[in-house]
Write a protein that holds these residues in place. Structure first.
Motif, short mmCIF file in Angstrom:
data_model
loop_
_atom_site.label_atom_id
_atom_site.label_comp_id
_atom_site.label_asym_id
_atom_site.label_seq_id
_atom_site.Cartn_x
_atom_site.Cartn_y
_atom_site.Cartn_z
N GLN A 133 0.79 -1.28 -0.03
CA GLN A 133 -0.01 0.01 0.02
C GLN A 133 0.80 1.31 0.16
OE1 GLN A 133 -2.57 -2.16 3.17
NE2 GLN A 133 -3.48 -0.43 2.75
N PHE A 134 0.28 2.28 -0.32
CA PHE A 134 1.03 3.60 -0.37
C PHE A 134 1.06 3.83 1.19
CE2 PHE A 134 0.02 3.52 -4.66
CZ PHE A 134 1.14 4.35 -5.39
N MET A 183 1.24 6.06 4.22
CA MET A 183 0.74 7.48 4.61
C MET A 183 0.82 7.75 5.98
SD MET A 183 -2.60 7.92 2.17
CE MET A 183 -2.83 6.95 0.55
N LYS A 195 0.91 -0.14 -4.80
CA LYS A 195 0.07 -0.38 -5.88
C LYS A 195 -1.51 0.05 -5.34
CE LYS A 195 -0.74 -5.19 -4.59
NZ LYS A 195 -0.56 -6.81 -5.06
N LEU A 196 -2.19 0.62 -6.20
CA LEU A 196 -3.62 0.95 -5.96
C LEU A 196 -4.14 -0.27 -5.56
CD1 LEU A 196 -4.93 2.88 -9.06
CD2 LEU A 196 -4.50 3.75 -6.65
N ARG A 197 -5.23 0.07 -4.54
CA ARG A 197 -5.90 -1.18 -4.01
C ARG A 197 -6.81 -1.88 -5.14
NH1 ARG A 197 -3.58 -2.92 -0.71
NH2 ARG A 197 -2.08 -1.94 -2.09
N GLU A 237 -7.95 8.70 -11.84
CA GLU A 237 -7.44 9.84 -10.92
C GLU A 237 -6.77 9.08 -9.78
OE1 GLU A 237 -10.12 12.64 -9.40
OE2 GLU A 237 -10.91 11.05 -8.00
N ASP A 238 -7.01 7.92 -9.35
CA ASP A 238 -6.67 7.32 -8.26
C ASP A 238 -5.25 6.99 -8.29
OD1 ASP A 238 -9.30 7.07 -6.94
OD2 ASP A 238 -9.54 5.18 -7.96
N ILE A 240 -3.80 10.45 -7.17
CA ILE A 240 -4.28 10.60 -5.79
C ILE A 240 -3.21 9.71 -4.88
CG2 ILE A 240 -6.06 9.98 -3.88
CD1 ILE A 240 -8.05 11.08 -5.86
N SER A 241 -3.00 8.38 -5.19
CA SER A 241 -2.20 7.66 -4.32
C SER A 241 -0.64 8.05 -4.21
CB SER A 241 -2.29 6.26 -4.89
OG SER A 241 -1.94 6.18 -6.37
N ILE A 285 0.32 11.23 -4.83
CA ILE A 285 0.30 12.40 -4.13
C ILE A 285 0.27 12.17 -2.85
CG2 ILE A 285 -0.96 14.77 -3.75
CD1 ILE A 285 -1.85 14.31 -6.80
N ALA A 286 -0.51 11.32 -2.25
CA ALA A 286 -0.63 11.14 -0.75
C ALA A 286 0.62 10.51 -0.36
CB ALA A 286 -1.79 10.06 -0.60
#
Lengths: 437, 437, 437, 437
Positions: A311-312, A314, A342-344, A351-352, A355-356, A358-359
């Motif tokens: 996961q990212f 955070m 990776k994205l979930r 855009e996810d 977003i991921s 950037i976060a």
């Protein structure tokens, strides 16, 4: 004109902590100077091609979920070119100039090794062309030695000598590609270098083969004058039951045993640390004090699940610890922070992808700001320094110098009053740490 | 006449597998020859004084539960003598001739180090006297460097230099006592050599101190001509959050780094393996192939709990794996199998002390019988040997000899057909293994 | 005049986030209003007598380390009085008006139950006197049914009927003491209500006994008109291998089975959640949606260790999640936040008692501020609400109303286009969450 | 003539424990009577279609490795027919008459639900024809509600009402297919019925939807007069971070809450037990004493890995515990033992399919023999019975009858001598257990 892959996304800008815009940075301000360097120079971020452009959302119980507009889901060479173009637009819109790749992510496997190599050459040529006139370069490259069934028992540690040779050929080519693109590092993640069962495994022979393989890799690197850093990426298990590069300490011991300590550094992945029963901070510190902290795969797992969720990352407490290590290491260059995240599976909007990242960038930037504050403010470093003050002079200094044997030490001990040590002040240290984030 | 501690227990005899007598051996037949040696020579069992004679049944949530008839619960010198006599009767009734001890288990801590040393001398003198005319000797001795508050931050790794000196004095004395009693090994378990929080810890300095300490220990051993083996006992954590000797691989890396590889071997505890995320078999094999398998702490944990339960190991699949390692190591001598295992808190009958040891001895004896059968029958070894056959000649042999670099290997790979490796036959290996137990 | 226990510590005051004073609050400002209530009314903090005044720093491998100036380490009645006085000074200096206790923490066990009860009466009388003229009251009381060897196999679930009776007598008395002191809740933590091995356990009979016991407790509560809330405290294991109240879901199922759901709520401990493989947030939410969230034991474990470390919870991401649950529950009253947390064994200064509580209170206060911000700002709640919007009308509303069977649903499914669900936006939710803390 | 899929494999026969033939049973002798029933009647084994005929060896890091001669790797209807024929030959050669399936394993997903249903009808028709004249029937059927991206957020618990309807339609059809084939049970494994993050989840609403869904399933079962047993299969997590049917206790609590306890039993999978922090024996016993032990998914995980490895269970200590539960349950019928176990990715020979099932069947048969011996010999049962003897009369019997409240119990406690309980004899119980295997 050129196709635009992300037509609805503009270049991501810094808007500061009060911004509510999900497509803006709140903490990452690349040109801002923190603790003596620009943020972008501490935080040498990289996009991982495999997760971001090849991740399809499948998992052991599920089919792909991603349907990116530019991707037809095939492994054609044309699609490889398309994805590479998307990668460069993505990098530019995020303001990043580093990316990481496996050979087989960016170019399709052919029917023969020769064809696979030719495919790779073509995609590398395109990437090089796309790099031209930019400062975008690979943070690192690597060879994918775990996905194809030929590697099911390992690559360098396969019980089949042909596979060893094949893997060597693949690493040779991937290293050449990395050099060609101006990559700064080359990574070895031994996903299948391990065992599923000791009952059918010759542990000693496999480890010797791995040592030999890495020795040859270091020799070839010198031969072709590739000046990137070679990195081992520890992971305890998955897909194997046991991976030989279990954790930082194990990998360091391995490098020592096979005389490779001067030729390799480590690429620490936070999620792998968790799986090995350590904090990410621990793995970084073990690497740092052994002089082998080379790169970070910036991601996180889930503290309650036993597999690699990538996961990212955070959590700002964790990024602050990560950055404490990095600052004390004087930075990571020529290494950096690769978003091996990776994205979930359930995040399916284009855009996810933004977003991921950037976060993840903001979280690390915030960690940098916090860590700098902690070091500059000085309370936490001085708690540590004072705890060990007795080793800075007199008895302690003599101990550190190695001049006191057990007999002299016994004399000291017999002479002294009962020595009760000072409070460890752990809660105070934690209070100071959390008040800084 | 002498007091008898276990008046209702006769010498434990071998009665064979069909016996239902809980106070008899069903599998351990000391003089029987298995795989070329007597069982008693493969299985050099030892009683752990601390668990068997100092274990009181307390746990983090509970008070002592044991009320042995001979024990008043105090730490007096008289009680130390009594417990030592009980130990010798216990050994004799089990037919064992090895025991293990910490300095502070067998003799009370005094008000000063001098007094503690004098107490130890007195108990050692009694033990020596009780050993006379028998072949009973310590398998190993050690110093208790974790219980007293002075060691709360570590012994060799305490931030307080005085504690380092005190610990050195204690190890010196314990090593002398071990030598005095004819002990064959000396163990270092660094229960407090680790950290609780990285926030208040200087990891590098602590590890350097530990390296220095062990170097001095090895030097002192030579100086006094103690010819026992020095052993490091890995454990990942508990009581610390992180123990520096995390697992076998970590300990081996540490020994290499500090130039101590020739001076130390490892004491592998099965329960500690589990806590480190490994099988016991894994830890034994890692030690064996690195030439440092010195001793085994024969116990087990619970696969679903995260702390050290130190139960008697009765699982015959696991003891069979343990004995496969031991047989392939040519035995453990001068090391052996120390029952670092404690009665459950709720087991409060004197006979439970015997039942637990008998069950533990029988389980290991059964593992020995099974492992010998597996090796003599030959199917499992040949599965392994054949898997690696490609490295015994031609390409594989050249790889192992180190004569092929990446360029030569690439030539091989380009020439060969797609190399698909043979089935790993894991289920067959497991079938053969389980059919042998 | 009266003895002062903490002469160097003044009443702890709120100094705001910029303060560097370890003996001041930076986030907890009791009279400040947040989300419609004063902070002190959301955060009904309580000091745990056992950790703070009976914790001696011992662990399974170590002796006590604490030497508080007022404490002689004995279990005398005089010392019990002294500790109770220290407790009240401690509460007042922290500005708290709630405390929690076990019967045997505050008063010594006597030679008989009668004597134990008499001891308890005397200490309760003192506590009541000290409470007079203050608003200090117990948040909850409980009986210690796990430490004495009589309870080694359990209390309500002991295989010995006498122990069941003894435990009932002890709970009866402890409930009376709690009522006498004006306590608002009564807790059942079944530390020994579980098993060590299924091989010697009658699981069904033990669970039936536990159900019967709790039923009698609820009846006795009504009989004496004690209007406090009865609380079950789940924990998965330790000291048992399996505790019957494993986690919130298990405890709720148990209460349902034995018809006790209306008589009990849950006391959720964060550290226990971790040990059960859950986040604390999960356990709170499971309790909340089942209407049984009664109280929180505010502490934390270590994500990488497998035992109960009972540390002060300082992680603000976790406290923010905790407070999200609490705010959505409308608060916890008459429950609160009990600091079931202990100083690290190595923290030996008197001031560490204050530092740890201050840090724990500040962390929860910060969580409250963050959670209120998240709910007031509204982005995160609206992400959730919109995800389920399809159930607010038409097909979804009919499903929720229960009017559609499988046949009607099949008709719907055959009619519709392939239904691909929207992105889960998990990274967006995490971004919003972390940007709020 | 018909194609033979396994031309080199004859019908597997019982050859007894001394056989070295990997393609023979050593312990499973179907017609032999054990503990009052034929082995085949205790051990109602079933082959899991998905693992055995659809498992391709892929994992999160690797491509398929299996290349069965009859399988072209496509999802065509023709291939579905072929695989079904292979399944029946496989069953017959193993001497088994039960199999389990998901709808989408045996028949391809179409472009529409209508087409999917039509595909299923065709394959079910073939299966029915192949069943004719044999006693082969499904042990259970189920619907695959986790693989398709439409179910990425759950099926019954998807936030999208359309998905709920679609899932209902799919279960309806799968239940009909199971009935059509004479299946004895129907299973619900909620692989995606859980959450990935609480931040974007409405826990209460999702659980209510799940309750409603299962209620409708039970109603539809009655409507179509399907007399199979409905089974819930608990698993703690994977692919979700949290699965709502976490473990047996959680599932039982859920069934109670939604009034479904009389309509459902549990299907316990050993590997899932491990992942939930329990032994398989624990999960079976919890189910048994709650009257809901319906079926067993016979497999095992790896005690040191945190994901579902679905290995064939060969450990005889564990199979003995499993069979102790089953014997005490009076068997599992109409449930049985489904081999929800897959070949290791590296096991690529056709014969490995047989070897693994033979080893799994033998292990369970050996467990049956051991468990019967333990119950017939009687020592272990009597250890348990005697431990609780105090509840069989006098005080204990009164407690169990519920006639004693806290006041009466206090009177008893005040009268009695200090009650110290008897030794738990855990080591004795373990000795007896291991001596029986």
């Amino acid at each position: 004109g050129e196709v635009e892959f992300f037509p609805n996304i503009s270049k991501i800008e810094y808007e500061g902590p009060s911004s509510k815009n999900p497509l803006a940075f709140k903490w990452y301000n690349p040109e801002e100077e923190i603790y003596g360097k620009k943020m972008k120079d501490w935080l040498r971020f990289s996009v991982a091609f495999w997760h971001t452009f090849r991740g399809d959302g499948s998992d052991p119980f599920g089919s792909p979920t991603k349907q990116w507009p530019w991707d037809d889901g095939t492994d054609s060479l044309e699609m490889a070119f398309t994805r590479m173009r998307a990668n460069f637009e993505f990098l530019k819109k995020l303001g990043l100039n580093r990316w990481c790749f496996h050979d087989r992510d960016i170019a399709p496997e052919g029917r023969t090794l020769e064809e696979s190599n030719a495919n790779l050459d073509k995609v590398v040529a395109l990437a090089k062309q796309l790099q031209e006139g930019t400062d975008i370069r690979p943070l690192w490259g690597t060879a994918q030695l775990f996905k194809h069934p030929r590697y099911m028992h390992g690559a360098a540690t396969s019980p089949d000598a042909r596979i060893y040779a094949y893997a060597a050929a693949q690493v040779k080519k991937a290293m050449e590609a990395t050099k060609e693109l101006g990559g700064e590092n080359y990574v070895f993640w031994g996903g299948r270098e391990g065992y599923q069962s000791l009952l059918n495994t010759d542990l000693e022979r496999e480890l010797n083969h791995l040592g030999q393989f890495l020795k040859s890799a270091a020799e070839y690197k010198k031969k072709i004058e590739f000046d990137g850093v070679l990195l081992i990426e520890p992971k305890p298990q998955e897909p194997t039951k046991h991976q030989y590069d279990w954790d930082a300490a194990t990998a360091i011991g391995f490098l020592q045993k096979y005389g490779l300590k001067d030729d390799f550094k480590l690429n620490i992945e936070c999620n792998h640390a968790t799986l090995a029963g350590h904090s990410c901070y621990h793995e970084l510190e073990v690497s740092r004090i052994n002089g082998v902290l080379g790169n970070i795969d910036a991601n996180t797992g889930d503290a309650q699940t036993g597999w690699d969720t990538d996961q990212f990352l955070m959590d700002i407490a964790e990024t602050t610890q990560v950055m404490l290590s990095v600052l004390q290491n004087g930075g990571l260059a020529p290494g950096g922070f690769n978003f091996d995240a990776k994205l979930r599976r359930e995040s399916t909007d284009v855009e996810d992808l933004f977003i991921s990242h950037i976060a993840g960038m903001d979280a690390m930037a915030r960690g940098l700001r916090n860590a700098a504050k902690i070091l500059e403010e000085g309370t936490l470093p001085s708690i540590v320094k004072e705890r060990y003050a007795s080793f800075d002079s007199a008895l302690g200094a003599s101990i550190e110098s190695g001049e006191l044997g057990f007999e002299e030490l016994e004399q000291e001990a017999l002479r002294m009053e009962e020595p009760l040590p000072a409070s460890g002040k752990q809660e105070l240290a934690e209070m100071v740490f959390y008040n800084s984030i």
